[in-house]
Design a protein around this motif. Structure first.
Motif, mmCIF file in Angstrom:
data_model
loop_
_atom_site.group_PDB
_atom_site.id
_atom_site.type_symbol
_atom_site.label_atom_id
_atom_site.label_comp_id
_atom_site.label_asym_id
_atom_site.label_seq_id
_atom_site.Cartn_x
_atom_site.Cartn_y
_atom_site.Cartn_z
ATOM 1 N N ASP A 279 43.559 87.148 44.363
ATOM 2 C CA ASP A 279 42.110 87.313 44.179
ATOM 3 C C ASP A 279 41.361 87.546 45.491
ATOM 4 O O ASP A 279 40.202 87.948 45.465
ATOM 5 C CB ASP A 279 41.526 86.115 43.416
ATOM 6 C CG ASP A 279 42.061 86.075 41.988
ATOM 7 O OD1 ASP A 279 42.413 87.142 41.449
ATOM 8 O OD2 ASP A 279 42.147 84.976 41.412
ATOM 9 N N TRP A 280 42.021 87.310 46.617
ATOM 10 C CA TRP A 280 41.436 87.677 47.900
ATOM 11 C C TRP A 280 41.821 89.119 48.243
ATOM 12 O O TRP A 280 41.154 89.801 49.008
ATOM 13 C CB TRP A 280 41.940 86.749 49.020
ATOM 14 C CG TRP A 280 41.304 85.393 49.002
ATOM 15 C CD1 TRP A 280 40.205 85.009 48.280
ATOM 16 C CD2 TRP A 280 41.706 84.231 49.752
ATOM 17 N NE1 TRP A 280 39.907 83.692 48.524
ATOM 18 C CE2 TRP A 280 40.811 83.197 49.418
ATOM 19 C CE3 TRP A 280 42.733 83.976 50.658
ATOM 20 C CZ2 TRP A 280 40.911 81.910 49.979
ATOM 21 C CZ3 TRP A 280 42.829 82.702 51.204
ATOM 22 C CH2 TRP A 280 41.926 81.677 50.871
ATOM 23 N N PHE B 7 57.053 87.486 43.045
ATOM 24 C CA PHE B 7 55.733 86.861 43.175
ATOM 25 C C PHE B 7 54.914 87.439 44.332
ATOM 26 O O PHE B 7 53.702 87.262 44.391
ATOM 27 C CB PHE B 7 55.875 85.339 43.319
ATOM 28 C CG PHE B 7 56.323 84.659 42.047
ATOM 29 C CD1 PHE B 7 55.415 84.435 41.018
ATOM 30 C CD2 PHE B 7 57.634 84.262 41.867
ATOM 31 C CE1 PHE B 7 55.824 83.828 39.834
ATOM 32 C CE2 PHE B 7 58.052 83.657 40.691
ATOM 33 C CZ PHE B 7 57.137 83.440 39.669
ATOM 34 N N ALA C 231 47.295 80.629 39.070
ATOM 35 C CA ALA C 231 48.118 80.107 37.969
ATOM 36 C C ALA C 231 48.473 81.167 36.934
ATOM 37 O O ALA C 231 49.550 81.117 36.337
ATOM 38 C CB ALA C 231 47.397 78.946 37.297
ATOM 39 N N ARG C 232 47.569 82.128 36.748
ATOM 40 C CA ARG C 232 47.862 83.107 35.685
ATOM 41 C C ARG C 232 49.064 83.997 36.012
ATOM 42 O O ARG C 232 49.557 84.713 35.154
ATOM 43 C CB ARG C 232 46.619 83.941 35.369
ATOM 44 C CG ARG C 232 46.096 84.777 36.511
ATOM 45 C CD ARG C 232 44.752 85.419 36.123
ATOM 46 N NE ARG C 232 44.341 86.431 37.077
ATOM 47 C CZ ARG C 232 43.758 86.184 38.247
ATOM 48 N NH1 ARG C 232 43.521 84.939 38.615
ATOM 49 N NH2 ARG C 232 43.406 87.175 39.046
ATOM 50 N N ILE D 272 41.604 80.886 57.899
ATOM 51 C CA ILE D 272 40.853 80.150 56.878
ATOM 52 C C ILE D 272 41.492 78.779 56.729
ATOM 53 O O ILE D 272 42.719 78.667 56.714
ATOM 54 C CB ILE D 272 40.871 80.915 55.542
ATOM 55 C CG1 ILE D 272 40.220 82.290 55.713
ATOM 56 C CG2 ILE D 272 40.178 80.130 54.436
ATOM 57 C CD1 ILE D 272 40.327 83.185 54.501
ATOM 58 N N ASP E 238 46.445 77.707 44.768
ATOM 59 C CA ASP E 238 45.820 78.566 43.753
ATOM 60 C C ASP E 238 45.370 79.894 44.373
ATOM 61 O O ASP E 238 45.259 80.902 43.665
ATOM 62 C CB ASP E 238 44.607 77.883 43.105
ATOM 63 C CG ASP E 238 45.016 76.959 41.967
ATOM 64 O OD1 ASP E 238 45.360 75.799 42.253
ATOM 65 O OD2 ASP E 238 45.004 77.385 40.794
ATOM 66 N N GLN E 239 45.071 79.891 45.688
ATOM 67 C CA GLN E 239 44.742 81.158 46.359
ATOM 68 C C GLN E 239 46.024 81.922 46.658
ATOM 69 O O GLN E 239 46.084 83.142 46.538
ATOM 70 C CB GLN E 239 43.978 80.928 47.667
ATOM 71 C CG GLN E 239 42.726 80.087 47.546
ATOM 72 C CD GLN E 239 41.914 80.406 46.321
ATOM 73 O OE1 GLN E 239 41.660 81.560 45.985
ATOM 74 N NE2 GLN E 239 41.514 79.379 45.602
ATOM 75 N N HIS F 133 56.172 78.414 43.529
ATOM 76 C CA HIS F 133 55.866 79.837 43.466
ATOM 77 C C HIS F 133 55.062 80.285 44.687
ATOM 78 O O HIS F 133 55.125 81.458 45.073
ATOM 79 C CB HIS F 133 55.082 80.151 42.190
ATOM 80 C CG HIS F 133 55.663 79.549 40.949
ATOM 81 N ND1 HIS F 133 55.724 78.182 40.747
ATOM 82 C CD2 HIS F 133 56.209 80.106 39.837
ATOM 83 C CE1 HIS F 133 56.291 77.938 39.569
ATOM 84 N NE2 HIS F 133 56.591 79.087 39.000
ATOM 85 N N LEU G 295 51.929 82.642 37.120
ATOM 86 C CA LEU G 295 53.094 81.745 37.192
ATOM 87 C C LEU G 295 53.954 81.814 35.943
ATOM 88 O O LEU G 295 54.702 80.899 35.645
ATOM 89 C CB LEU G 295 52.638 80.287 37.383
ATOM 90 C CG LEU G 295 51.722 79.982 38.563
ATOM 91 C CD1 LEU G 295 51.459 78.476 38.650
ATOM 92 C CD2 LEU G 295 52.318 80.475 39.868
ATOM 93 N N ASP H 168 44.543 76.833 49.567
ATOM 94 C CA ASP H 168 45.251 76.096 48.521
ATOM 95 C C ASP H 168 46.215 77.017 47.790
ATOM 96 O O ASP H 168 46.124 78.247 47.897
ATOM 97 C CB ASP H 168 44.254 75.453 47.565
ATOM 98 C CG ASP H 168 43.360 76.470 46.895
ATOM 99 O OD1 ASP H 168 43.839 77.154 45.976
ATOM 100 O OD2 ASP H 168 42.174 76.603 47.288
#
Lengths: 465, 198
Positions: free
Chosen positions: B45-46, B38, B27-28, B16, B22-23, B84, B30, B20
């Motif tokens: 979410d993927w 982590f 943020a939620r 892909i 965020d993927q 992170h 962090l 980014d």
């Protein structure tokens, strides 16, 4: 050579402590902003090494990412957010760092408060553990985002090891159409260069269209430099810059002002300075912009239709449109939306709120749309209230909230529900950025305000008086 | 920081582009104040449905693909400066990310944590993806000393760039901060020269 320097090189060269083998520079950092999310592990690192903050007076802290935008006078409900914000309070107290935390009249989004307090000044090197630190470049400063290990380095030594990036100049000449804002300029540029087109470069924005902008509008442009991969963007300081800075809380005063001003007036690229890459755009070609995909480079003029995928990235492009539930060939004009978010370090300053209020005055939001307006700082909020902007927005059915990063990043309580379209004045339309499944359409504050009233995406040029 | 030398491992393909941060880590997630843990939420979410059940079609949930090397599409790690993202990839068990292009801040963050970003040509990346599709057990060798990446079976190889200073840091497990602290005197002397400016 020394007579043909770019603005970027003038500032960079003035901050090189030494150069190490292999070519990296030890760069001295004038101002360091920190916030609750990317600093705790850095303070932890100092504690483990048994060292303190080297120059505590050059670091300024605030709480912004995790803070709720309602009931800020009460304890934060979410335990992890509360703990992280509390950790910042403790770290700042222990290490002697000034904190404009929750409840402080200077609290706000880190990239809003630095400029408004006059901490951000021309010629400085400025870093923060946040990629939108590029915002401060609007003052003719080298400002860029860093990771937590680097936050620790700056806390420990006031320096960073950095390789000098390449220089790019983007010139925008001409006069903007009515209803086209600086947000549209930068979305247009990113759509042209793509989300990776600036990687490896530091950008100088120049040209008559850039010069004509206010400081706040310039900040919006520099803010989104990172969205094309550039580490930062800057604009040569001029009278607009100097008059913005003058008289602010931490700006130089008296003789110090005169001396600073004399230096700042030398901060521009020399006429023959050479850039590694140059782009020229005409302001007249720029329309109100909207994004249709899941990175900020996937933007179109509001009158255009969504393009076809290019062969080389068909899979990613397809995934993106699937996530957004949009099709190639589709126009976004008239597309119904459910949420509007006006805020973030990109567009939450007083001028943004004034523009929105001016458009919204006497109108009502569409019944099916939820509208959140989140001022960038306590000072912006206070100014908006003094001007009656909060009343105008509330009469239109908008929710006027307390300062913070809010729904820009889905970290605090403000989130957009899965599947819903949100016209947002923020900076990123990544999958899930505003909450899992949320579909973000980036736009200017005016386009966002028009969408709030109409309940669908409009061409603001057609609805402005 | 851990020392890095040579790795021979199978890999996990993520073909892909513009992945980014965020993927990589939304943020939620962090909100922790330490660097550990982590990996649990890497590509959250993927990887998981809203009810926390795994998404069968995501590669990290496919037991066929394992290993210490993540191979991803171009412009990997764009977006936020969150370190992170590097911590999550490393905490999950990867030591190398291969892509044909990396975002600047991610590249720096990775190097500062001993996670090696290996940038290859688009053509070589394509070949790696093809080899992994044909045989998920495809082994890849990453040799930092020689700055080379090799598909073991075919011997197909390419060299990659790395800043010479960062290379030394990785091989020896040094941090930038160790170096910066060692030149404090120079920094103090430099400060005296800039008092005039600000």
């Amino acid at each position: 050579m020394s007579t043909k320097k770019t603005l970027f090189d003038k500032i960079w060269d003035a901050h090189v402590v030494t150069t190490i083998e292999g070519g990296q520079d030890v760069l001295y950092i004038d101002r360091h902003f920190i916030h609750e999310v990317t600093s705790p592990q850095a303070f932890d690192g100092l504690a483990k090494r048994g060292i303190g903050v080297f120059r505590p007076g050059k670091t300024i802290a605030t709480a912004d990412h995790n803070v709720p935008t309602q009931h800020q006078d009460q304890p934060i409900q979410e335990p992890l957010s509360r703990f992280q914000v509390q950790k910042l309070v403790e770290n700042c107290a222990q290490f002697g760092v000034e904190l404009y935390g929750l409840g402080h009249p200077y609290q706000g989004i880190v990239h809003v408060i630095g400029p408004e307090l006059g901490i951000t000044q021309p010629g400085m090197t400025i870093v923060c553990g946040d990629s939108h630190t590029s915002t401060h470049g609007a003052f003719g400063a080298i400002a860029f985002g860093i990771g937590t290990s680097q936050v620790e380095q700056v806390l420990a030594t006031q320096c960073l090891l950095q390789k000098r990036p390449k220089r790019m100049r983007i010139t925008v000449d001409g006069t903007l159409q009515k209803g086209v804002l600086s947000k549209d300029i930068i979305l247009y540029i990113i759509a042209q260069l793509t989300a990776a087109g600036g990687t490896g470069y530091f950008v100088e924005y120049a040209g008559s269209a850039i010069r004509s902008l206010s400081m706040e509008a310039r900040m919006t442009i520099c803010n989104m430099s990172i969205e094309m991969g550039a580490r930062g963007g800057l604009i040569a300081p001029d009278e607009v810059t100097f008059s913005y800075v003058k008289g602010r809380k931490f700006a130089p005063q008296g003789a110090a002002w005169d001396k600073a001003l004399a230096y700042w007036q030398t901060l521009h690229s020399d006429p023959d300075a050479v850039f590694d890459k140059e782009y020229h755009f005409k302001a007249e070609d720029i329309e109100p912009m909207v994004t249709y995909g899941t990175n900020p480079g996937m933007g179109i003029k509001v009158s255009q239709t969504i393009p076809e995928a290019a062969a080389e990235n068909a899979q990613s492009f397809g995934n993106s449109l699937k996530y957004m539930d949009l099709q190639s060939g589709e126009s976004l004009l008239g597309k119904p939306i459910q949420h509007v978010f006006i805020g973030s370090c990109t567009n939450s300053r007083i001028e943004d709120l004034r523009l929105v209020a001016e458009y919204v005055k006497g109108k009502k939001k569409a019944p099916h749309v939820q509208v959140m307006v989140v001022p960038g700082s306590q000072q912006v909020a206070a100014q908006a209230k003094a001007e009656g902007i909060d009343q105008i927005l509330m009469e239109a059915g908008f929710d006027f909230r307390e300062p913070g990063c809010s729904a820009c990043l889905g970290m605090n309580e403000d989130k957009i529900p899965a599947g819903a379209y949100c016209v947002s004045t923020s900076n990123r339309n990544f999958e899930g950025r505003q909450g899992p499944g949320a579909r973000t359409i980036l736009a200017s504050p005016l386009t966002a305000a028009a969408a709030a009233i109409a309940g669908k995406i409009m061409d603001v040029r057609k609805v402005l008086n | 920081m851990q020392q890095f030398t040579t790795i021979i491992s199978t890999a996990v393909p993520l073909p892909i582009e513009d992945v980014d941060t965020d993927q990589i880590i939304p943020a939620r997630f962090l909100k922790a104040t330490t660097r550990e843990g982590f990996g649990e939420n890497l590509f959250r979410d993927w990887r998981y449905h809203a009810d926390d059940t795994p998404k069968a079609d995501f590669v990290l949930n496919n037991p066929i693909y394992t290993g210490q090397i993540l191979v991803a599409g171009r412009n990997f790690g764009c977006g936020s400066s969150r370190e992170h993202a590097a911590w999550a990839i490393q905490d999950y068990g990867f030591q190398v990310v291969v892509s044909s292009f990396f975002a600047d801040i991610f590249r720096g963050n990775a190097l500062n944590n001993g996670l090696l970003p290996v940038q290859v040509s688009d053509a070589f990346l394509h070949d790696i993806f093809s080899a992994m599709e044909a045989n998920p057990q495809t082994k890849i060798e990453i040799n930092l000393e020689n700055q080379s990446i090799t598909l073991i079976k075919t011997g197909h190889t390419e060299t990659f760039d790395i800043d010479p200073y960062k290379k030394v840091c990785l091989i020896n497990g040094y941090d930038d901060i160790d170096y910066l602290l060692s030149i404090k005197d120079k920094i103090v002397a430099f400060e005296k020269t800039i008092d005039n400016r600000q």
